[in-house]
Design an enzyme around this catalytic site. Structure first.
Site, PDB file in Angstrom:
ATOM      1  N   GLN A 153      53.925  34.642  51.247  1.00  0.00           N
ATOM      2  CA  GLN A 153      53.505  33.763  50.152  1.00  0.00           C
ATOM      3  C   GLN A 153      52.218  34.349  49.591  1.00  0.00           C
ATOM      4  OE1 GLN A 153      54.186  29.991  49.036  1.00  0.00           O
ATOM      5  NE2 GLN A 153      52.952  31.042  47.500  1.00  0.00           N
ATOM      6  N   GLY A 154      52.287  34.900  48.400  1.00  0.00           N
ATOM      7  CA  GLY A 154      51.093  35.468  47.794  1.00  0.00           C
ATOM      8  C   GLY A 154      50.557  34.557  46.705  1.00  0.00           C
ATOM      9  N   ALA A 155      49.474  34.993  46.041  1.00  0.00           N
ATOM     10  CA  ALA A 155      48.873  34.181  44.989  1.00  0.00           C
ATOM     11  C   ALA A 155      49.731  34.201  43.725  1.00  0.00           C
ATOM     12  CB  ALA A 155      47.474  34.696  44.688  1.00  0.00           C
TER      13      ALA A 155
ATOM     14  N   ALA B 147      53.144  35.662  43.760  1.00  0.00           N
ATOM     15  CA  ALA B 147      54.594  35.710  44.017  1.00  0.00           C
ATOM     16  C   ALA B 147      54.915  35.356  45.457  1.00  0.00           C
ATOM     17  CB  ALA B 147      55.101  37.120  43.709  1.00  0.00           C
ATOM     18  N   ARG B 148      56.183  34.959  45.653  1.00  0.00           N
ATOM     19  CA  ARG B 148      56.684  34.758  47.012  1.00  0.00           C
ATOM     20  C   ARG B 148      57.738  35.833  47.268  1.00  0.00           C
ATOM     21  NH1 ARG B 148      55.706  28.879  45.972  1.00  0.00           N
ATOM     22  NH2 ARG B 148      57.376  28.867  44.452  1.00  0.00           N
ATOM     23  N   VAL B 149      57.767  36.322  48.508  1.00  0.00           N
ATOM     24  CA  VAL B 149      58.737  37.361  48.845  1.00  0.00           C
ATOM     25  C   VAL B 149      59.698  36.797  49.896  1.00  0.00           C
ATOM     26  CG1 VAL B 149      59.037  39.730  49.721  1.00  0.00           C
ATOM     27  CG2 VAL B 149      57.010  39.155  48.357  1.00  0.00           C
TER      28      VAL B 149
ATOM     29  N   LYS C 201      61.794  38.966  45.129  1.00  0.00           N
ATOM     30  CA  LYS C 201      60.408  38.678  44.762  1.00  0.00           C
ATOM     31  C   LYS C 201      60.422  37.665  43.628  1.00  0.00           C
ATOM     32  CE  LYS C 201      56.161  41.071  44.008  1.00  0.00           C
ATOM     33  NZ  LYS C 201      55.507  42.353  44.156  1.00  0.00           N
TER      34      LYS C 201
ATOM     35  N   ASP D 200      47.867  48.773  42.838  1.00  0.00           N
ATOM     36  CA  ASP D 200      47.488  48.070  44.075  1.00  0.00           C
ATOM     37  C   ASP D 200      47.837  48.944  45.279  1.00  0.00           C
ATOM     38  OD1 ASP D 200      46.647  46.061  45.793  1.00  0.00           O
ATOM     39  OD2 ASP D 200      48.522  44.931  45.677  1.00  0.00           O
TER      40      ASP D 200
HETATM   41  P1  AMP Z   1      54.950  42.736  48.678  1.00  0.00           P
HETATM   42  O1  AMP Z   1      54.290  41.460  48.266  1.00  0.00           O
HETATM   43  O2  AMP Z   1      55.876  43.299  47.631  1.00  0.00           O
HETATM   44  O3  AMP Z   1      53.935  43.736  49.189  1.00  0.00           O
HETATM   45  O4  AMP Z   1      55.881  42.393  49.945  1.00  0.00           O
HETATM   46  C1  AMP Z   1      55.406  41.717  51.099  1.00  0.00           C
HETATM   47  C2  AMP Z   1      56.004  42.297  52.362  1.00  0.00           C
HETATM   48  O5  AMP Z   1      57.432  42.240  52.300  1.00  0.00           O
HETATM   49  C3  AMP Z   1      55.678  43.776  52.550  1.00  0.00           C
HETATM   50  O6  AMP Z   1      54.469  43.962  53.225  1.00  0.00           O
HETATM   51  C4  AMP Z   1      56.866  44.285  53.344  1.00  0.00           C
HETATM   52  O7  AMP Z   1      56.668  44.041  54.715  1.00  0.00           O
HETATM   53  C5  AMP Z   1      58.000  43.412  52.847  1.00  0.00           C
HETATM   54  N1  AMP Z   1      58.765  44.100  51.793  1.00  0.00           N
HETATM   55  C6  AMP Z   1      58.529  44.067  50.460  1.00  0.00           C
HETATM   56  N2  AMP Z   1      59.433  44.788  49.785  1.00  0.00           N
HETATM   57  C7  AMP Z   1      60.275  45.287  50.717  1.00  0.00           C
HETATM   58  C8  AMP Z   1      61.448  46.101  50.668  1.00  0.00           C
HETATM   59  N3  AMP Z   1      61.938  46.532  49.508  1.00  0.00           N
HETATM   60  N4  AMP Z   1      62.067  46.399  51.836  1.00  0.00           N
HETATM   61  C9  AMP Z   1      61.585  45.937  53.014  1.00  0.00           C
HETATM   62  N5  AMP Z   1      60.489  45.171  53.126  1.00  0.00           N
HETATM   63  C10 AMP Z   1      59.846  44.842  52.017  1.00  0.00           C
END
Ligand code: AMP
Length: 247
Positions: free
Chosen positions: A23-25, A27-29, A42, A154
């Site tokens: 959970q970021g500021a 976006a959520r992943v 994302k 970033d």
């Molecule tokens: P992000 O906010 O895009 O940096 O994603 C948060 C976390 O999700 C990252 O630190 C990775 O551990 C994981 N992650 C993001 N994108 C991927 C991807 N395409 N494949 C695998 N893990 C991912």
């Protein structure tokens, strides 16, 4: 309908089945499935403190920029692989939902972040030669990315995934999180990109100055336009030092 109600109503059904991993500021992943594949989703969610029209425009722009940069890296990857070189690896973009601002990306399975990898190698006091090879690879990949005029925006060791199982000489790195990226040919923008990485690198991984210098050496050797970029990096470093002296 009030803005908050429309936000609640707009939660996409595919996210209800996905598992949130961050959970970021902005976006959520999530990790989920899409057409039978494991995917990373994302989602840029609405910011209630912004005017809805402004928010919609900004969010759409960020999503577009992220997808554009990833595609640019992947196109370069395809070109360089024809020349038997390893290109700039970035996840495949499977699908973009511009209504809900969700990007469906290839899940880079069996990977660890470069951050976690360096931390564990340092903690176990393992062979530092391996980290030097990794620094060479990072420098090479960033040089190729900048030669394509992609500014990541970033750069941190958390935004680089190391695919496990690859041989020492054949390290596979995948760049992720292009949420703040943009396209620019300016050496200043590339220099700042490297400066952001340097700051993040040295604060996350203490006593890695030599390793970072090695990364820059590899960048310099691999980029066709490195001298102007390194000159800008030195200028930005100097400005940073002056600012911290005043502060
Ligand atoms: P992000 O906010 O895009 O940096 O994603 C948060 C976390 O999700 C990252 O630190 C990775 O551990 C994981 N992650 C993001 N994108 C991927 C991807 N395409 N494949 C695998 N893990 C991912």
């Amino acid at each position: 309908m009030a803005h908050s109600d429309s936000v609640k109503a707009s939660v996409p059904s595919y996210l209800k089945e996905a598992q949130m991993i961050k959970q970021g500021a902005e976006a959520r992943v999530y990790r989920g499935t899409f057409l039978g594949r494991s995917v990373i989703i994302k989602e840029r969610f609405p910011k209630l403190y912004r005017h809805p029209d402004v928010d919609e425009k900004l969010t759409r722009r960020r999503t577009t920029q992220e997808v554009r940069s990833i595609l640019r890296c992947r196109r370069a990857e395809e070109r360089t692989s024809l020349e038997q070189l390893q290109g700039i690896n970035a996840p495949i973009v499977y699908f973009v939902d511009y209504t809900t601002h969700c990007i469906f990306l290839e899940d880079i399975i069996h990977s660890v972040s470069v951050r976690d990898h360096i931390v564990s190698v340092q903690a176990l006091e393992q062979n530092p030669q391996h980290l030097q090879t990794l620094a060479d690879k990072i420098g090479e990949i960033l040089a190729q990315m900048h030669d394509e005029d992609v500014i990541h925006g970033d750069l941190t060791t958390s935004n680089m995934l190391l695919v496990s199982g690859a041989e020492d000489q054949n390290i596979k790195l995948v760049l992720i999180d292009f949420g703040l990226s943009y396209i620019s040919a300016l050496p200043e923008d590339k220099g700042v990109d490297l400066y952001v990485l340097e700051k993040a690198f040295l604060s996350t991984h203490p006593k890695t100055e030599t390793l970072f210098e090695r990364l820059l050496k590899s960048y310099t050797a691999s980029s066709k336009k490195s001298s102007a970029v390194i000159k800008k990096l030195d200028e930005v470093r100097l400005r940073g030092r002056k600012r911290s002296m005043v502060g």
